[in-house]
Scaffold this motif. Structure first.
Motif, PDB file in Angstrom:
ATOM      1  N   ARG A 225      -2.838  -1.999  -5.187  1.00 54.27           N
ATOM      2  CA  ARG A 225      -2.317  -3.253  -5.755  1.00 54.27           C
ATOM      3  C   ARG A 225      -0.800  -3.312  -5.621  1.00 54.27           C
ATOM      4  O   ARG A 225      -0.234  -4.369  -5.327  1.00 54.27           O
ATOM      5  N   ASP A 226      -0.134  -2.180  -5.850  1.00 53.04           N
ATOM      6  CA  ASP A 226       1.319  -2.140  -5.695  1.00 53.04           C
ATOM      7  C   ASP A 226       1.720  -2.452  -4.262  1.00 53.04           C
ATOM      8  O   ASP A 226       2.694  -3.172  -4.017  1.00 53.04           O
ATOM      9  N   MET A 227       0.987  -1.904  -3.302  1.00 53.17           N
ATOM     10  CA  MET A 227       1.297  -2.165  -1.889  1.00 53.17           C
ATOM     11  C   MET A 227       1.088  -3.627  -1.543  1.00 53.17           C
ATOM     12  O   MET A 227       1.907  -4.229  -0.844  1.00 53.17           O
ATOM     13  N   ARG A 228       0.008  -4.225  -2.036  1.00 53.25           N
ATOM     14  CA  ARG A 228      -0.253  -5.633  -1.760  1.00 53.25           C
ATOM     15  C   ARG A 228       0.821  -6.514  -2.398  1.00 53.25           C
ATOM     16  O   ARG A 228       1.283  -7.484  -1.792  1.00 53.25           O
ATOM     17  N   ARG A 229       1.199  -6.168  -3.632  1.00 53.38           N
ATOM     18  CA  ARG A 229       2.250  -6.934  -4.307  1.00 53.38           C
ATOM     19  C   ARG A 229       3.562  -6.840  -3.541  1.00 53.38           C
ATOM     20  O   ARG A 229       4.249  -7.842  -3.329  1.00 53.38           O
ATOM     21  N   MET A 230       3.910  -5.629  -3.084  1.00 52.71           N
ATOM     22  CA  MET A 230       5.154  -5.449  -2.364  1.00 52.71           C
ATOM     23  C   MET A 230       5.161  -6.243  -1.054  1.00 52.71           C
ATOM     24  O   MET A 230       6.154  -6.889  -0.708  1.00 52.71           O
ATOM     25  N   ARG A 231       4.040  -6.222  -0.337  1.00 50.05           N
ATOM     26  CA  ARG A 231       3.946  -6.979   0.922  1.00 50.05           C
ATOM     27  C   ARG A 231       4.063  -8.475   0.650  1.00 50.05           C
ATOM     28  O   ARG A 231       4.730  -9.203   1.398  1.00 50.05           O
ATOM     29  N   ARG A 232       3.415  -8.928  -0.406  1.00 49.26           N
ATOM     30  CA  ARG A 232       3.467 -10.353  -0.752  1.00 49.26           C
ATOM     31  C   ARG A 232       4.885 -10.772  -1.126  1.00 49.26           C
ATOM     32  O   ARG A 232       5.388 -11.798  -0.656  1.00 49.26           O
ATOM     33  N   HIS A 233       5.561  -9.983  -1.945  1.00 50.01           N
ATOM     34  CA  HIS A 233       6.916 -10.305  -2.359  1.00 50.01           C
ATOM     35  C   HIS A 233       7.907 -10.183  -1.199  1.00 50.01           C
ATOM     36  O   HIS A 233       8.880 -10.944  -1.133  1.00 50.01           O
TER      37      HIS A 233
END
Length: 273
Positions: free
Chosen positions: A56-64
């Motif tokens: 989830r952290d990786m997905r959030r970082m990619r999205r941001h």
């Protein structure tokens, strides 16, 4: 909850319904390992939960990162601190930690063209995203045009509210924003709105004394600078530009190569005689 037999074959669909993709992908592999090594149920769940949170952290970082519009490659790792000894790396790394964002403080990089102002602000932006913050990068002139269009369409408040979600807005080339009173008015509204609430980082090629070209009204210039510097870290980045240093280095290499070729030709001529 009434006691009933649980059909393990329905687990993948239940995990999908719960939106736990890492659980879905890894549970069989981790379950096999847990059975083999005799893990208690709590450890089995904790391992799966760690994988899920990391993903989830990786997905959030990619999205941001995608929404930030930060230029790729402009990170702390690629910045040449040796070329700018007046800018301590420790100070930049402290800014990259992001504590200053909590109070809506600002960051201003001032210096002549080509000294790495954009690079250092974007590098800090990349680090802040990794730390969980939301960042938006834009050329000042582009944002001014967007906000002015929003004002014409009577949706300026909505446009400004959309920018509120970002912990930091990076305004590049602010002193290139030569606009009329109406257009610079929206820039001032953005600055005033975020004052002590959300942070702004600015790259400027002119000292504050030259900012009257951004805001045609002197009172607005003073008010904007006052709000920006009240809680601000200021990076002075005056030095020979990276492009000039690169050109000088290339010229030196060409001269050395030319001199070497000339010497080789002279030696060859002596041997022939």
């Amino acid at each position: 909850m009434t006691s009933r037999e649980i059909d393990i074959h329905t687990l993948p669909s239940m995990l999908s319904a719960l939106r736990l993709p890492s659980f879905h992908k890894l549970w069989q592999e981790i379950a096999t390992r847990a059975d083999t090594e005799g893990w208690p149920a709590a450890r089995f769940l904790a391992v799966l939960a760690e994988y899920e949170l990391a993903e989830r952290d990786m997905r959030r970082m990619r999205r941001h990162l995608n929404e930030s519009q930060l230029p790729a490659g402009k990170t702390l790792a690629t910045f040449d601190f040796k070329a700018l000894p007046t800018l301590p790396r420790a100070r930049v790394e402290a800014l990259a930690a992001g504590d200053w964002l909590d109070g809506g403080a600002n960051l201003i990089a001032i210096g002549n063209s080509g000294t790495g102002k954009t690079h250092i602000l974007c590098a800090i932006g990349h680090a802040l995203i990794e730390a969980g913050h939301r960042v938006f990068y834009t050329r000042t002139s582009d944002l001014v045009q967007r906000l002015q269009a929003a004002r014409r369409d009577l949706v300026l408040e909505a446009a400004l509210a959309k920018l509120d979600k970002f912990d930091l807005i990076i305004l590049d080339d602010i002193t290139y924003a030569h606009k009329d009173q109406a257009e610079t008015g929206v820039l001032f509204e953005l600055i005033a709105r975020r004052y002590e609430y959300r942070s702004i980082a600015i790259a400027a090629n002119q000292p504050f004394s030259g900012w009257d070209q951004i805001f045609p009204d002197k009172a607005m210039t003073v008010a904007a600078i006052d709000r920006l510097v009240h809680h601000a870290s200021i990076l002075e980045m005056n030095a020979q530009s990276f492009r000039q240093r690169s050109a000088a280095a290339n010229m030196k290499m060409q001269n050395e190569a030319s001199a070497t070729t000339k010497n080789d030709n002279q030696e060859e001529g002596k041997n022939l005689t």
